[in-house]
Design an enzyme around this catalytic site. Structure first.
Site, PDB file in Angstrom:
ATOM      1  N   LEU A 183       0.806  -1.217   0.000  1.00  0.00           N
ATOM      2  CA  LEU A 183       0.000   0.000   0.000  1.00  0.00           C
ATOM      3  C   LEU A 183       0.842   1.271   0.000  1.00  0.00           C
ATOM      4  O   LEU A 183       0.386   2.323  -0.490  1.00  0.00           O
ATOM      5  CB  LEU A 183      -0.952   0.004   1.199  1.00  0.00           C
ATOM      6  CG  LEU A 183      -2.014  -1.112   1.208  1.00  0.00           C
ATOM      7  CD1 LEU A 183      -2.860  -1.023   2.468  1.00  0.00           C
ATOM      8  CD2 LEU A 183      -2.892  -1.046  -0.041  1.00  0.00           C
ATOM      9  N   HIS A 184       2.049   1.197   0.518  1.00  0.00           N
ATOM     10  CA  HIS A 184       2.884   2.408   0.574  1.00  0.00           C
ATOM     11  C   HIS A 184       3.228   2.964  -0.814  1.00  0.00           C
ATOM     12  O   HIS A 184       3.719   4.077  -0.924  1.00  0.00           O
ATOM     13  CB  HIS A 184       4.161   2.170   1.391  1.00  0.00           C
ATOM     14  CG  HIS A 184       5.032   1.058   0.915  1.00  0.00           C
ATOM     15  ND1 HIS A 184       5.475   0.058   1.753  1.00  0.00           N
ATOM     16  CD2 HIS A 184       5.582   0.774  -0.295  1.00  0.00           C
ATOM     17  CE1 HIS A 184       6.240  -0.773   1.097  1.00  0.00           C
ATOM     18  NE2 HIS A 184       6.331  -0.362  -0.155  1.00  0.00           N
TER      19      HIS A 184
END
Length: 338
Positions: free
Chosen positions: A245-246
């Protein structure tokens, strides 16, 4: 005007601007096999030069530098690795991390920071609007082949937080599976679990190799493609989202988590593994500094706080979001219930 209590000191400036030299020295030591050459006992520069088949001058200067950097100690004329160095940088150690240098210094990663000024000014990563998030980016093959040992600790820690029902068949989906370390660690907890790995096709060849080596060959399948657009399947007990997700903005992460929730059985869990800084975004340093990596290599990625993950998960329909630091590693697990 009174003098400052502590005189101005330019050391930090010079240490930072010359930090590339430390990287080069460590890479050279790994490439030359310096850390393996000790054989468990201190050695002189001459002895190490013979074992590494190099002129003594270069080995002496390299070892003195590595001593200054904290990788070696020096007693009279004999060098020795520190306990951390022996554990992580001797090829004979099961925790060897030297192979990770290939990924961490790959052009797709390192060269992106040459254009950091432009990235900040123009709002897009140097040379490409997609950076390492581009489809089938070759850097992820190196990542899959070299970074598994570095993720072993976080993977074991995350797996310990989730129970699988051993009385029935269960399904685990590993998003952006790469080396497969996270999915393998969880699937090994139950002989009735089936591991599904999602990634690009070339990367999944590595995942499959590792799954077979871990004894999961007959309990392993693949989904090839873009995690945002491909069909994830359904009725999973756990969906793992490690270090994924980063790379993206909050809106895209939230939309993706809605897709994950739809793929889970009622009561199933999403397990997000990330570098999660505190709300101040400068602590702890090992997590907070990851934002800079995302600035340099992705168009909109960041290191998100737990409050931000709570909001994403809540808007995606998850409940009971909880943060679990995976000590002693720098990562944390964020778990939500469908």
């Amino acid at each position: 005007m009174s003098a400052p209590a502590t005189p101005p000191n330019p050391t930090l400036f010079f240490e930072t601007i010359n930090a590339y030299q430390r990287t080069a020295a460590l890479k050279a030591a790994v490439d030359l096999g310096v850390f393996n050459a000790f054989g468990g006992v201190p050695a002189t520069a001459g002895e190490l030069a013979d074992r590494c088949q190099c002129p003594v001058r270069g080995i002496r200067i390299l070892c003195d530098s590595l001593t200054l950097f904290g990788f070696l100690t020096k007693d009279d004329s004999r060098y020795a690795p520190t306990s951390d160095t022996a554990f992580f940088l001797d090829k004979n150690s099961p925790a060897y991390l030297g192979n990770a240098i290939k990924f961490l210094t790959a052009p797709g990663i390192k060269d992106a920071f040459d254009g950091l000024t432009s990235t900040i000014k123009n709002g897009k990563v140097h040379a490409s609007e997609e950076g390492t998030t581009a489809p089938d980016h070759p850097v992820w093959i190196d990542f899959a082949r070299t970074m598994g040992p570095m993720m072993f600790g976080p993977a074991q820690g995350a797996a310990a937080l989730v129970e699988l029902d051993t009385s029935r068949d269960t399904k685990v989906l590993d998003i952006s599976a790469s080396h497969g370390t996270f999915g393998i660690a969880l699937a090994q907890k139950s002989p009735r679990s089936h591991l599904v790995a999602l990634d690009w096709e070339a990367v999944l060849a590595v995942t499959e190799e590792n799954a077979k080596a871990a004894g999961l060959g007959d309990r392993f399948s693949k989904i090839v493609g873009n995690a945002f657009t491909v069909d994830l399947g359904s009725n999973y007990d756990v969906v793992l989202v490690p270090n994924f997700l980063h790379h993206f903005n909050i809106a895209d992460c939230t939309g993706f988590l809605k897709k994950v929730k739809a793929a889970l059985r009622p009561g199933g869990k999403v397990v997000i593994v990330e570098f999660v800084p505190n709300d101040d975004r400068i602590s702890p340093p090992s997590s907070a500094s990851f934002s800079l990596v995302m600035l340099g290599t992705t168009p909109e990625g960041d290191a998100y706080t737990f409050a931000e993950y709570q909001k994403m998960l809540g808007e995606a329909g998850f409940k009971d979001a909880a943060l679990h630091p995976l000590a002693p590693t720098a990562q944390s697990a964020v778990i939500g219930v469908a």
